[in-house]
Design a protein around this motif. Structure first.
Motif, PDB file in Angstrom:
ATOM      1  N   TYR A  76     135.502  10.056  22.306  1.00 37.63           N
ATOM      2  CA  TYR A  76     134.886  10.523  23.553  1.00 37.63           C
ATOM      3  C   TYR A  76     134.910   9.408  24.603  1.00 37.63           C
ATOM      4  CZ  TYR A  76     133.168  14.441  20.782  1.00 37.63           C
ATOM      5  OH  TYR A  76     133.087  15.559  19.980  1.00 37.63           O
ATOM      6  N   GLU A  91     132.488   8.173  15.630  1.00 30.36           N
ATOM      7  CA  GLU A  91     132.780   9.426  16.323  1.00 30.36           C
ATOM      8  C   GLU A  91     132.940   9.212  17.832  1.00 30.36           C
ATOM      9  OE1 GLU A  91     131.017  13.977  16.680  1.00 30.36           O
ATOM     10  OE2 GLU A  91     129.875  12.459  15.601  1.00 30.36           O
ATOM     11  N   PRO A 138     136.321  16.767  19.471  1.00 30.20           N
ATOM     12  CA  PRO A 138     135.739  16.968  18.136  1.00 30.20           C
ATOM     13  C   PRO A 138     136.788  16.915  17.013  1.00 30.20           C
ATOM     14  CG  PRO A 138     134.773  18.514  19.673  1.00 30.20           C
ATOM     15  CD  PRO A 138     135.931  17.847  20.393  1.00 30.20           C
ATOM     16  N   GLU A 191     137.161  13.989  14.024  1.00 29.93           N
ATOM     17  CA  GLU A 191     137.234  14.296  12.596  1.00 29.93           C
ATOM     18  C   GLU A 191     138.482  13.691  11.957  1.00 29.93           C
ATOM     19  OE1 GLU A 191     137.630  18.189   9.706  1.00 29.93           O
ATOM     20  OE2 GLU A 191     136.621  18.433  11.634  1.00 29.93           O
ATOM     21  N   ASN A 200     135.989  17.142  25.985  1.00 36.91           N
ATOM     22  CA  ASN A 200     134.867  16.884  25.085  1.00 36.91           C
ATOM     23  C   ASN A 200     134.562  18.049  24.157  1.00 36.91           C
ATOM     24  OD1 ASN A 200     134.514  14.314  26.061  1.00 36.91           O
ATOM     25  ND2 ASN A 200     132.623  14.740  27.169  1.00 36.91           N
ATOM     26  N   GLU A 201     134.785  19.272  24.620  1.00 41.51           N
ATOM     27  CA  GLU A 201     134.456  20.441  23.814  1.00 41.51           C
ATOM     28  C   GLU A 201     135.602  20.909  22.930  1.00 41.51           C
ATOM     29  OE1 GLU A 201     133.049  23.413  26.566  1.00 41.51           O
ATOM     30  OE2 GLU A 201     131.484  22.072  27.320  1.00 41.51           O
TER      31      GLU A 201
END
Length: 171
Positions: free
Chosen positions: A136, A132, A117, A121, A112-113
């Motif tokens: 996840y 988005e 991301p 994008e 997730n980190e």
């Protein structure tokens, strides 16, 4: 098993949508997850054939996310787009074998980190994600991660919505 001729026939017959399972943009990892040497190459070739003969917007890529492949998925949106896919569906692994295991809490947090991301994008820019949240698959926040580490990814969804997948697969 998907030949050029079969892909052409399926397209001509009006095949609605196709989901192809590709578990990594890296050949070795996909083959390991699938347990078949050469599976990646054949699957990519089949996707290429389908992309030629299907109407645009009919090819989806399903990617099961587990311990063996999660770290390799950063480039998956680019790879899916290069195959002509219109959607990339990330599916948390539902643990069923000793070798293919779901992610531990620290791996979910790292995904997730560090990975999601950038995937979000690129996936949105390339049109393989609609929102988005598609990047996840384990959800975000403490509660979602807590449930995901136990393999409870749906988080009550199917109490409110019937799952018809077993019926469609049977048909």
């Amino acid at each position: 098993l998907l030949t050029k001729e079969r892909a052409r026939a399926l397209g001509a017959a009006g095949l609605g949508n196709v989901n192809i399972s590709i578990d990594s943009p890296e050949r070795q990892i996909h083959d390991h997850v699938r347990g078949v040497k050469g599976a990646w190459k054949k699957t990519v070739k089949g996707a290429d054939y389908l992309q030629r003969y299907l109407k645009k917007g009919k090819l989806r890529i399903n990617t099961v996310v587990g311990r063996r492949n999660y770290a390799s998925l950063a480039q998956m949106p680019d790879f899916a787009a290069s195959l002509g896919a219109d959607f990339l569906n990330l599916i948390p692994l539902d643990e069923h074998t000793g070798d293919l295991q779901r992610l531990r809490k620290e791996q979910i947090l790292a995904f997730n980190e560090e990975i999601a991301p950038g995937m979000a994008e690129r996936g949105l820019a390339l049109g393989v994600f609609r929102r988005e949240a598609d990047a996840y698959p384990f959800g975000v926040g403490k509660t979602a991660v807590h449930h995901s580490k136990k393999g409870l990814y749906a988080q009550g969804y199917y109490e409110q919505h019937r799952c018809l997948a077993p019926w469609t697969h049977a048909l």
